[in-house]
Every structure is written in C-alpha cells, then in structure tokens.
Write a protein that holds these residues in place. Structure first.
Motif, PDB file in Angstrom:
ATOM      1  N   SER A   3      13.526 -20.337  27.123  1.00 38.81           N
ATOM      2  CA  SER A   3      14.335 -19.232  27.639  1.00 38.81           C
ATOM      3  C   SER A   3      13.550 -17.919  27.647  1.00 38.81           C
ATOM      4  CB  SER A   3      15.627 -19.081  26.841  1.00 38.81           C
ATOM      5  OG  SER A   3      15.338 -18.842  25.485  1.00 38.81           O
ATOM      6  N   LEU A   4      12.682 -17.718  26.664  1.00 34.34           N
ATOM      7  CA  LEU A   4      11.835 -16.529  26.648  1.00 34.34           C
ATOM      8  C   LEU A   4      10.904 -16.529  27.858  1.00 34.34           C
ATOM      9  CD1 LEU A   4      10.469 -14.015  25.336  1.00 34.34           C
ATOM     10  CD2 LEU A   4       8.994 -15.629  24.146  1.00 34.34           C
ATOM     11  N   CYS A   5      10.282 -17.661  28.124  1.00 35.20           N
ATOM     12  CA  CYS A   5       9.374 -17.759  29.274  1.00 35.20           C
ATOM     13  C   CYS A   5      10.127 -17.536  30.574  1.00 35.20           C
ATOM     14  CB  CYS A   5       8.692 -19.125  29.291  1.00 35.20           C
ATOM     15  SG  CYS A   5       7.545 -19.354  27.918  1.00 35.20           S
ATOM     16  N   LEU A   6      11.302 -18.125  30.684  1.00 31.43           N
ATOM     17  CA  LEU A   6      12.093 -17.969  31.907  1.00 31.43           C
ATOM     18  C   LEU A   6      12.522 -16.523  32.112  1.00 31.43           C
ATOM     19  CD1 LEU A   6      14.255 -21.222  31.742  1.00 31.43           C
ATOM     20  CD2 LEU A   6      12.251 -20.779  33.188  1.00 31.43           C
ATOM     21  N   ASP A  14      10.878 -19.122  40.934  1.00 34.44           N
ATOM     22  CA  ASP A  14       9.832 -19.121  39.904  1.00 34.44           C
ATOM     23  C   ASP A  14      10.317 -19.827  38.641  1.00 34.44           C
ATOM     24  OD1 ASP A  14       8.204 -17.720  41.609  1.00 34.44           O
ATOM     25  OD2 ASP A  14       8.314 -15.811  40.504  1.00 34.44           O
ATOM     26  N   ARG A  15      11.567 -19.574  38.274  1.00 33.11           N
ATOM     27  CA  ARG A  15      12.116 -20.213  37.074  1.00 33.11           C
ATOM     28  C   ARG A  15      12.206 -21.727  37.264  1.00 33.11           C
ATOM     29  NH1 ARG A  15      14.475 -15.083  36.693  1.00 33.11           N
ATOM     30  NH2 ARG A  15      16.202 -15.464  38.109  1.00 33.11           N
ATOM     31  N   ALA A  16      12.602 -22.168  38.440  1.00 38.67           N
ATOM     32  CA  ALA A  16      12.686 -23.611  38.708  1.00 38.67           C
ATOM     33  C   ALA A  16      11.289 -24.244  38.654  1.00 38.67           C
ATOM     34  CB  ALA A  16      13.333 -23.865  40.070  1.00 38.67           C
ATOM     35  N   LEU A  17      10.308 -23.571  39.224  1.00 38.12           N
ATOM     36  CA  LEU A  17       8.936 -24.080  39.204  1.00 38.12           C
ATOM     37  C   LEU A  17       8.409 -24.134  37.780  1.00 38.12           C
ATOM     38  CD1 LEU A  17       6.473 -25.048  40.801  1.00 38.12           C
ATOM     39  CD2 LEU A  17       5.853 -22.640  41.152  1.00 38.12           C
ATOM     40  N   ILE A  54       1.255 -18.232  30.322  1.00 39.66           N
ATOM     41  CA  ILE A  54       1.401 -18.741  31.689  1.00 39.66           C
ATOM     42  C   ILE A  54       2.549 -18.032  32.399  1.00 39.66           C
ATOM     43  CG2 ILE A  54       2.041 -20.790  33.039  1.00 39.66           C
ATOM     44  CD1 ILE A  54       0.374 -22.392  30.881  1.00 39.66           C
ATOM     45  N   ALA A  55       3.675 -17.890  31.718  1.00 42.09           N
ATOM     46  CA  ALA A  55       4.817 -17.193  32.328  1.00 42.09           C
ATOM     47  C   ALA A  55       4.465 -15.736  32.609  1.00 42.09           C
ATOM     48  CB  ALA A  55       6.040 -17.288  31.422  1.00 42.09           C
ATOM     49  N   GLY A  56       3.697 -15.124  31.733  1.00 41.95           N
ATOM     50  CA  GLY A  56       3.297 -13.737  31.920  1.00 41.95           C
ATOM     51  C   GLY A  56       2.278 -13.549  33.030  1.00 41.95           C
ATOM     52  N   HIS A  57       1.618 -14.616  33.410  1.00 43.79           N
ATOM     53  CA  HIS A  57       0.615 -14.587  34.486  1.00 43.79           C
ATOM     54  C   HIS A  57       1.042 -15.539  35.604  1.00 43.79           C
ATOM     55  CE1 HIS A  57      -1.589 -13.049  31.008  1.00 43.79           C
ATOM     56  NE2 HIS A  57      -2.285 -12.348  31.889  1.00 43.79           N
ATOM     57  N   PHE A  58       2.307 -15.487  35.931  1.00 43.74           N
ATOM     58  CA  PHE A  58       2.851 -16.474  36.865  1.00 43.74           C
ATOM     59  C   PHE A  58       2.336 -16.290  38.289  1.00 43.74           C
ATOM     60  CE2 PHE A  58       6.226 -19.201  38.707  1.00 43.74           C
ATOM     61  CZ  PHE A  58       6.005 -20.300  37.890  1.00 43.74           C
ATOM     62  N   ASP A  59       1.936 -15.098  38.647  1.00 45.42           N
ATOM     63  CA  ASP A  59       1.327 -14.913  39.967  1.00 45.42           C
ATOM     64  C   ASP A  59       0.044 -15.728  40.082  1.00 45.42           C
ATOM     65  OD1 ASP A  59       3.337 -13.259  40.840  1.00 45.42           O
ATOM     66  OD2 ASP A  59       2.271 -11.404  40.328  1.00 45.42           O
TER      67      ASP A  59
END
Length: 181
Positions: A3-6, A14-17, A54-59
């Motif tokens: 949940s934190l990453c999402l 993005d959340r689904a991916l 990874i979530a923080g660098h999702f681009d």
C-alpha cells in the motif's frame, strides 16, 4: 508495504502495473536478498527497500518496461542486490572494528602503540579500502568470501585488497614506518 508503494504512484494504470510486477517478482527478489543476507527478516527489509525505490522511480520502470518488458526482472534484481548490500555495509560499519580487538594483538607497550596507530589508519581510510582491509586482515577472510560478500569476482576482490593494502603501506611509509620495523 504494498500500500505504501501504491500510494507513491499517480494513476490507476500505474498502480495496476505495479501490482502485477509485485505479484510476479516479489518472491524472486526475496530469494536474491535472502541469498545475500542469509536472514529472512533482513531479506524482507531489502525487498521492501527495493520495492519503494522502484515505486519512487516508476517513470524509469515504465520506460524499461515499454522498451523490453523482459528487462524488468534483471533491473529489479540489481536494485534488490544494492538494497541488500547497503544493509550489509550499514551493519558492518556499525559492527566494524570493535574497540576490544585493538589490545588483543599487542604483546608490548611499543607494539601496542604501533598496533593502535595501524587501527586508526585503517579506520580513517575511505570506506571501500577500509572494508576490504578489515575483512582480509582483521577478520582474516579468504578472498573468495570477500568476493561473495561484496558480490564481485574473486579477481576484483583480490585487486581491491592489493590496492587498499598498497595505499595503507604508502600512508605508513609517509609516517615513517618501514617494513619489518
């Protein structure tokens, strides 16, 4: 943790991916971290750090995924390895060179002073040199164990030890110490 990453992601797509990625790779990343850390709790910490990264660098994640989705796994493995190694380095720094080890090798007051100065010099060296010198000469690890710990080849580990030792010898010579004296 998921949940934190999402919460770091902006769109539902993005959340689904990320959910799909998390479900597919979490166990693999855990296995990699566990192999390095040999401790389930610390391995979980490394995976959490990697997932947040990874979530923080999702681009960057999306760019790699769009170019070649098969590169995501290796990219994530590299990130979790770095997270695990960071944990090891942090713990080593905290546990490095306990104060009581200094006096153990000294037999006379003169040798104790020299030994203490050597300890000070090792402690003052850059982290990369200090780490390999401690592992090799203080903890008396074999080159193969150092290589495994640092996730490098034995050849690279040997070169790092040799170079760090040469730099330490150069510092000792500048301070007036000579080999064998």
């Amino acid at each position: 943790m998921l949940s934190l990453c999402l919460s770091l992601l902006e769109s539902d797509g993005d959340r689904a991916l990320f959910r799909e990625f998390h479900g597919r790779y979490e166990r693999r990343l855990y296995a990699v971290a566990l192999g390095l850390l040999r401790d389930p709790r610390r391995a979980e910490d490394a995976v959490q750090e990697a997932m947040v990264h990874i979530a923080g660098h999702f681009d960057q994640f999306k760019k790699i995924f769009e170019e070649d989705c098969l590169k995501i796994g290796p990219w994530a493995v590299i990130i979790v390895k770095h997270a695990a190694l960071d944990l090891l380095r942090q713990e080593e720094r905290l546990a490095a060179l306990p104060e009581h080890w200094e006096a153990q090798a000294a037999e006379t007051a003169e040798s104790e002073d020299g030994y203490r100065r050597l300890v000070e010099l090792i402690r003052s060296m850059p982290d990369r040199d200090r780490e390999v010198l401690e592992l090799r000469f203080v903890r008396e690890w074999e080159i193969r164990d150092i290589a495994r710990r640092l996730s490098i080849s034995e050849t690279t580990a040997r070169k790092r030890v040799d170079r760090a030792r040469a730099r330490l010898v150069a510092v000792l010579r500048r301070e007036g110490y000579e080999h064998g004296k």
